[in-house]
Design an enzyme around this catalytic site. Structure first.
Site, short mmCIF file in Angstrom:
data_model
loop_
_atom_site.label_atom_id
_atom_site.label_comp_id
_atom_site.label_asym_id
_atom_site.label_seq_id
_atom_site.Cartn_x
_atom_site.Cartn_y
_atom_site.Cartn_z
N THR A 1 -7.49 -0.51 7.21
CA THR A 1 -6.09 -0.39 6.81
C THR A 1 -5.55 1.02 6.99
OG1 THR A 1 -6.44 -2.12 5.16
CG2 THR A 1 -4.48 -0.77 4.91
N PRO B 1 -1.48 3.34 6.96
CA PRO B 1 -0.13 3.27 6.38
C PRO B 1 0.81 2.33 7.15
CG PRO B 1 -0.89 5.53 6.40
CD PRO B 1 -1.93 4.73 7.14
N TRP C 1 -6.51 3.14 1.17
CA TRP C 1 -6.96 2.07 0.28
C TRP C 1 -8.34 1.54 0.66
CZ3 TRP C 1 -1.66 -0.52 1.42
CH2 TRP C 1 -0.65 0.22 0.80
N ILE C 2 -9.24 2.45 0.99
CA ILE C 2 -10.57 2.05 1.42
C ILE C 2 -11.50 1.95 0.22
CG2 ILE C 2 -12.53 2.63 2.90
CD1 ILE C 2 -9.85 1.91 4.36
N SER C 3 -11.99 0.73 -0.04
CA SER C 3 -12.96 0.53 -1.12
C SER C 3 -14.25 1.27 -0.79
CB SER C 3 -13.24 -0.96 -1.32
OG SER C 3 -12.08 -1.64 -1.74
N PHE D 1 -5.97 -8.36 -0.74
CA PHE D 1 -6.87 -7.70 0.22
C PHE D 1 -7.73 -8.69 1.00
CE2 PHE D 1 -9.97 -8.63 -2.70
CZ PHE D 1 -10.75 -7.64 -3.25
N GLU D 2 -8.38 -8.16 2.05
CA GLU D 2 -9.17 -8.95 3.00
C GLU D 2 -8.35 -10.10 3.59
OE1 GLU D 2 -13.22 -9.87 2.30
OE2 GLU D 2 -13.51 -8.21 0.90
N ASN E 1 -2.85 -13.69 1.27
CA ASN E 1 -2.78 -15.15 1.30
C ASN E 1 -1.62 -15.66 2.14
OD1 ASN E 1 -4.91 -14.92 -0.44
ND2 ASN E 1 -4.02 -16.14 -2.07
#
Length: 549
Positions: free
Chosen positions: A114, A116, A146-148, A358-359, A362
């Site tokens: 992800t 911007p 927003w990297i886990s 995320f991922e 929906n």
């Protein structure tokens, strides 16, 4: 072998509330998770992992999901997507170099896609990697958001645009490639942890790459095929989400049952009231369907199926939306106490909100389900055209409803028909009719709209909802039939859940499919589009205030 120790750990040692308040997973908890082997669940034993298959992995994440979704995200971001690309596409050398330390938890992994300007539109990423003059390294520049695990990872799977020369035309175009990047490389930095609504124990951060030299040997898969790598990783990891969320729902249902069987209002326990019973039933059915989908999907993956992207998308949508509903209703059944932090339910709700985003959001996944299914249908229609022109109509009628779900890319449903228990015959007939209606609607949509169907998102959403219900029906029929045949203790209850869900899903599906061509529904779609256009043009609400102020 692994379930009991993990269950005791999360029951007796891990403190989800503390993790949430402190917004981290404490070092002593990380150390014990390492001792349990939690960081390499699906890594082969020769690389220091536990070597679990997909079904066993689903069971483990189900357990974690019932206790601490923040820890679950940290573990999932590490192995479900973080180094999953190395498992799926890595060379022997890459696996040998990276997997042992990742499986042991000595090193952490993160998945960097992800940016911007590219959320759901993953192909529009701007991070670039170009070959150095000597051809030994890619020079990587760009940033991810927003990297886990972004702030704690040692190994990153990074997706970047690379110039790729077409061997046929000689033309050079930018295409996405996947690279293994180590934090130790000069120029790799990360930002502070993001402040989030939920899953606070997990680390989320920006990751930046400034003229980072990445050895060409760290290319993951083929150059220019990074988008395929990215999507395969996400598809391969989504099944675990449904497994985890089924565990979350099971825990929330237990909390709800404790409440309604002990709380007395108006002279009776809450459990006797119809409005309460309706909530409990919906929560339980949603959990059963999610769990059934998760294990049906993991089962077909373990059988070697490589075509499960639609089923994976469905599992993610149904699981995340069901879990949100179950958490909401659980809080409602607790009344004012459910809103209090000390009750612990609000943490579940905050944690669950991200799962619909995320991922693959929906909304985008629904379009993916519809358009991918219609793509299969279009290929099938072209085969029919050839058959008709050659005078052979056999293809049109040879496999009945089985062919329909193959036609739209869902292989699982086609194998259910002959295996349904006789007690569930009415539900099986409902599934069969839904499948047939779905196939006919798909063909009719393609005939009517052709390529322009991609612009009909109101219609595509309803088509996707029908597909989700159909797959859910297939999953519960398969599971309940097995339970009845093997005379499991809860088989009759499973049959009740199945027949109830199938009746509801059947009604929804018939309505959704009919609405695709109903003039009133299509007019409402047009009106909704007009409302949206007018408020966006106005910069907000258009209607005059009642006080005309």
């Amino acid at each position: 072998m692994f379930v009991d120790p993990c269950n005791r750990f999360f029951e007796e040692v891990n403190d989800a509330g503390r993790n949430d308040r402190e917004e981290t997973v404490p070092p002593e908890i990380m150390a014990q998770l390492k001792d349990l082997g939690a960081f390499g669940l699906q890594v082969p034993t020769e690389y220091n992992g536990l070597g679990l298959n997909n079904t066993q992995y689903a069971k483990m994440v189900e357990l974690v999901g019932g206790y601490d979704l923040g820890v679950g995200i940290m573990l999932g971001a590490h192995q479900s997507i973080g180094f999953k690309g190395i498992l799926l596409y890595g060379t022997d050398e890459q696996k040998t170099k990276y997997l042992p330390s990742l499986a042991s938890g000595e090193k952490m992994a993160a998945y960097c896609l992800t940016e911007p300007t590219s959320g759901s539109d993953a192909s529009s990423i701007r991070t670039r990697a170009e070959l150095s003059d000597d051809g030994k390294n890619y020079i990587l520049n760009g940033g991810k958001i927003w990297i886990s695990n972004g702030g704690i990872a040692d190994v990153f799977t990074v997706f970047a645009q690379t110039p790729v020369k077409d061997p046929n035309t000689g033309e050079t175009k930018d295409k996405v490639s996947a690279l293994i990047v180590e934090r130790s490389y000069s120029g790799v930095t990360s930002g502070p942890p993001e402040k989030k609504m939920g899953i606070k124990a997990s680390n989320t951060a920006e990751v930046h790459f400034d003229n980072v030299k990445v050895p060409v040997s760290n290319l993951l898969g083929k150059e220019g095929e990074g988008f395929k790598v990215a999507m395969h990783i996400l598809n391969n990891g989504r099944f675990g989400m449904a497994g985890a969320l089924s565990g979350t729902m099971k825990k929330l249902i237990s909390r709800a049952v404790e409440q309604v069987t002990s709380r007395v209002q108006f002279g009776n326990k809450l459990e006797v009231y119809g409005v309460v019973q309706e909530k409990l039933a919906r929560m339980t059915i949603a959990q059963y369907v999610t769990e059934s989908i998760a294990y049906l999907l993991s089962g077909i993956m373990d059988l070697g199926s490589e075509e499960f992207q639609l089923e994976a998308a469905i599992s993610k949508i149904y699981g995340s939306e069901s879990a949100w509903m179950v958490a909401d209703e659980c809080i409602q059944l607790h009344g004012g106490m459910g809103y209090m932090s000390e009750c612990g339910l609000e943490r579940f709700m905050r944690d669950l909100r991200i799962f619909r985003i995320f991922e693959g959001s929906n909304d985008i996944l629904r379009l993916f389900i519809s358009l991918t299914g219609l793509q299969y249908a279009g290929k099938h229609l072209r085969e029919i055209e050839k058959s008709v022109k050659s005078g052979s109509l056999g293809t049109l009628f040879s496999e009945g409803t089985k062919r329909t779900m193959r036609m739209v890319g869902m292989s699982t449903v086609s194998s259910i028909g002959n295996e349904v228990h006789s007690d569930l015959s009415t539900s099986a007939d409902q599934l069969s009719k839904c499948v047939s209606e779905f196939g006919g609607a798909s063909e009719k949509l393609l005939t009517q709209y052709r390529k322009n169907i991609i612009h009909e998102q109101f219609i595509l959403q309803r088509l996707a909802n029908a597909a989700i219900d159909i797959y859910g029906m297939a999953a519960v029929l398969s599971r309940a039939s097995r339970s009845l045949s093997l005379n499991f203790p809860g088989a009759k209850h499973e049959a009740l859940l199945t027949t109830t869900f199938c009746q509801q899903a059947y009604s929804r599906t018939i309505i959704n499919l009919a609405s695709l061509f109903d003039s009133t529904e299509l007019k409402i779609d047009s009106s909704m589009s007009s409302v949206a256009k007018e408020i966006t043009e106005n910069g907000g609400v258009v209607a005059t205030h009642p006080l005309n102020l």
